[in-house]
Design an enzyme around this catalytic site. Structure first.
Site, mmCIF file in Angstrom:
data_model
loop_
_atom_site.group_PDB
_atom_site.id
_atom_site.type_symbol
_atom_site.label_atom_id
_atom_site.label_comp_id
_atom_site.label_asym_id
_atom_site.label_seq_id
_atom_site.Cartn_x
_atom_site.Cartn_y
_atom_site.Cartn_z
ATOM 1 N NE ARG A 143 -40.971 -69.295 14.102
ATOM 2 C CZ ARG A 143 -40.508 -68.886 15.278
ATOM 3 N NH1 ARG A 143 -39.799 -69.706 16.030
ATOM 4 N NH2 ARG A 143 -40.748 -67.673 15.695
ATOM 5 C CB THR A 184 -37.104 -68.367 24.141
ATOM 6 O OG1 THR A 184 -37.835 -68.881 23.068
ATOM 7 C CG2 THR A 184 -35.664 -68.207 23.748
ATOM 8 N N GLY A 238 -36.944 -69.247 13.463
ATOM 9 C CA GLY A 238 -37.194 -67.972 14.124
ATOM 10 C C GLY A 238 -35.934 -67.138 14.290
HETATM 11 N N1 ASP Z 1 -37.952 -65.954 20.017
HETATM 12 C C1 ASP Z 1 -38.482 -67.284 20.102
HETATM 13 C C2 ASP Z 1 -38.958 -67.730 18.753
HETATM 14 O O1 ASP Z 1 -39.611 -66.953 18.076
HETATM 15 C C3 ASP Z 1 -39.586 -67.416 21.088
HETATM 16 C C4 ASP Z 1 -39.380 -66.727 22.404
HETATM 17 O O2 ASP Z 1 -38.431 -66.002 22.585
HETATM 18 O O3 ASP Z 1 -40.200 -66.948 23.313
HETATM 19 O O4 ASP Z 1 -38.731 -68.852 18.388
#
Ligand code: ASP
Length: 297
Positions: free
Chosen positions: A208, A180, A210
Site C-alpha cells: 500500500r 506518523t 499512502g
Molecule cells: N498518513 C499516514 C499514512 O496514511 C498515516 C498517519 O499520518 O498517521 O500512511
C-alpha cells in the site's frame, strides 16, 4: 527573516509524546545553528523522530496486516522544487534519509525491493525496525478485527471484515491513523523544507502507498512555504491536501487560516493533522490529539 521549525508525532498520537517532538525540533535548530539549511534541519528532526520507538516511523513502525512485514514510506521536499521519496522500503533505520538520497538521483520515488536495494547501495545498513510495542499493537488490532479485542481499534475494523473469515482483503473506507512523523522548517534565508515518514496506517495491506511519499498529498514545499500532513493517507491523497494548503498560502492566506480550511475538507471521522509554515507565520493543528512542537526565533 526568522527561522521556524514545526514537528509532529502523527494525527491521534498522544500529546504526552510531545517531548519527542520537542527533542526533534531542537535537533533541527542545532542543525540551523551549525549553518545547515531548512532541508538539513527538517531531515535532522525527522530522523530523530524515526529513532524514537514511540512513533510509527523508522524504529517502532507498525506491522502490515500480514503480521510480518514492516514497510515504511518517507519523503522530503525543498522550496527549490526538489523532491525525493521511498515507499514500502524495508529494514532501514531512517527512511527519510534514504528519501533525501533519492532526491539526488533523476528519480522522484523508489518503491519496495528497489528502494531497499538503493538504500544498501548508498550505504544504509540492514536494520530491524520492529519493536515489542508494535507487535503487541498489531495483535490488539487483529483481535478487534476478529471481534475478540478490547474494542480500541473497533471503529476502524468493519471495512476489513468484508472478506471470508481470516482473509482481510476488503478495502476499508477508512483505516486507523497511527503516529506518523514529520517536520516543516523555514530557515533564516527564507528557504523551506517539508518531510514525512511513516509505517503506514494500522490496517494496511503489503504494497500500500499512502500520502507520505506522494508529492502534494503528505508534503509540499515551494517559495511561499512548506506543508506536512498526517492522518488517513487515502483521504489526504484524495484531497491533495499539502498542495491545496500551500496554494492558499501562496495566494496570501495566513498559514493558520489555510490550515483550518484544509482540515475543514475532511469529515469528522477522519483523523488529520497539518503543519504549515509561510513567510510570515506558522501553525501546527489537528482535529485530534497530536504530539507536536514549534520553535521559532
Ligand atoms: N498518513 C499516514 C499514512 O496514511 C498515516 C498517519 O499520518 O498517521 O500512511
Amino acid at each position: 527573516m526568522r527561522y521556524a521549525i514545526l514537528t509532529h508525532g502523527g494525527a491521534a498520537s498522544p500529546e504526552s509524546f510531545s517531548d519527542g517532538c520537542v527533542a526533534a525540533a531542537e535537533a533541527a535548530r542545532a542543525t540551523l545553528d551549525r549553518g545547515g539549511d531548512a532541508l538539513a534541519a527538517a531531515l535532522a528532526a525527522t530522523a530523530a523522530l524515526e529513532d524514537d520507538p514511540r512513533f510509527n516511523a523508522g524504529t517502532g513502525s507498525i506491522l502490515r496486516l500480514d503480521g510480518t512485514a514492516i514497510e515504511m514510506d518517507a519523503s522530503v521536499m525543498s522550496s527549490d522544487g526538489r523532491f525525493g521519496a521511498v515507499t514500502c522500503i524495508e529494514r532501514v533505520k531512517n527512511p527519510v534519509l534514504v528519501a533525501a538520497r533519492v532526491m539526488e538521483t533523476p528519480h522522484l520515488v523508489l518503491a519496495g525491493a528497489g528502494a531497499t536495494a538503493f538504500a544498501r547501495r548508498v550505504g544504509f545498513e540492514d536494520h530491524d525496525p520492529s519493536t515489542l510495542r508494535a507487535r503487541e499493537r498489531h495483535a490488539r488490532a487483529i483481535a478487534d478485527l476478529e471481534g475478540l479485542g478490547d474494542g480500541r481499534h473497533a471503529r476502524e475494523a468493519p471495512g476489513w471484515r468484508r472478506g471470508p473469515p481470516g482473509h482481510y482483503f476488503g478495502f476499508a473506507d477508512l483505516c486507523a491513523g497511527a503516529d506518523t512523523v514529520g517536520a516543516v522548517v523555514r530557515d533564516a534565508q527564507g528557504r523551506f523544507a517539508a518531510t514525512a515518514s511513516t509505517g503506514g496506517t494500522l490496517f494496511t495491506l503489503r504494497g500500500r502507498v499512502g500520502d507520505a511519499p506522494t508529492m502534494g498529498a503528505g508534503v509540499y514545499a515551494g517559495p511561499h512555504g512548506a506543508v506536512a500532513a498526517t492522518g488517513i493517507g487515502e483521504e489526504i491523497v484524495r484531497r491533495f491536501l499539502a498542495k491545496s494548503v500551500y496554494d492558499w498560502v501562496a495566494e496570501g492566506l495566513a498559514p493558520a487560516r489555510a490550515a483550518s480550511r484544509g482540515l475543514a475538507m475532511f469529515p469528522d471521522v477522519v483523523d488529520v493533522g497539518i503543519c504549515v509554515i509561510g513567510r510570515t507565520g506558522h501553525v501546527v493543528t489537528s482535529n485530534r490529539s497530536m504530539a507536536r512542537a514549534a520553535l521559532a526565533g
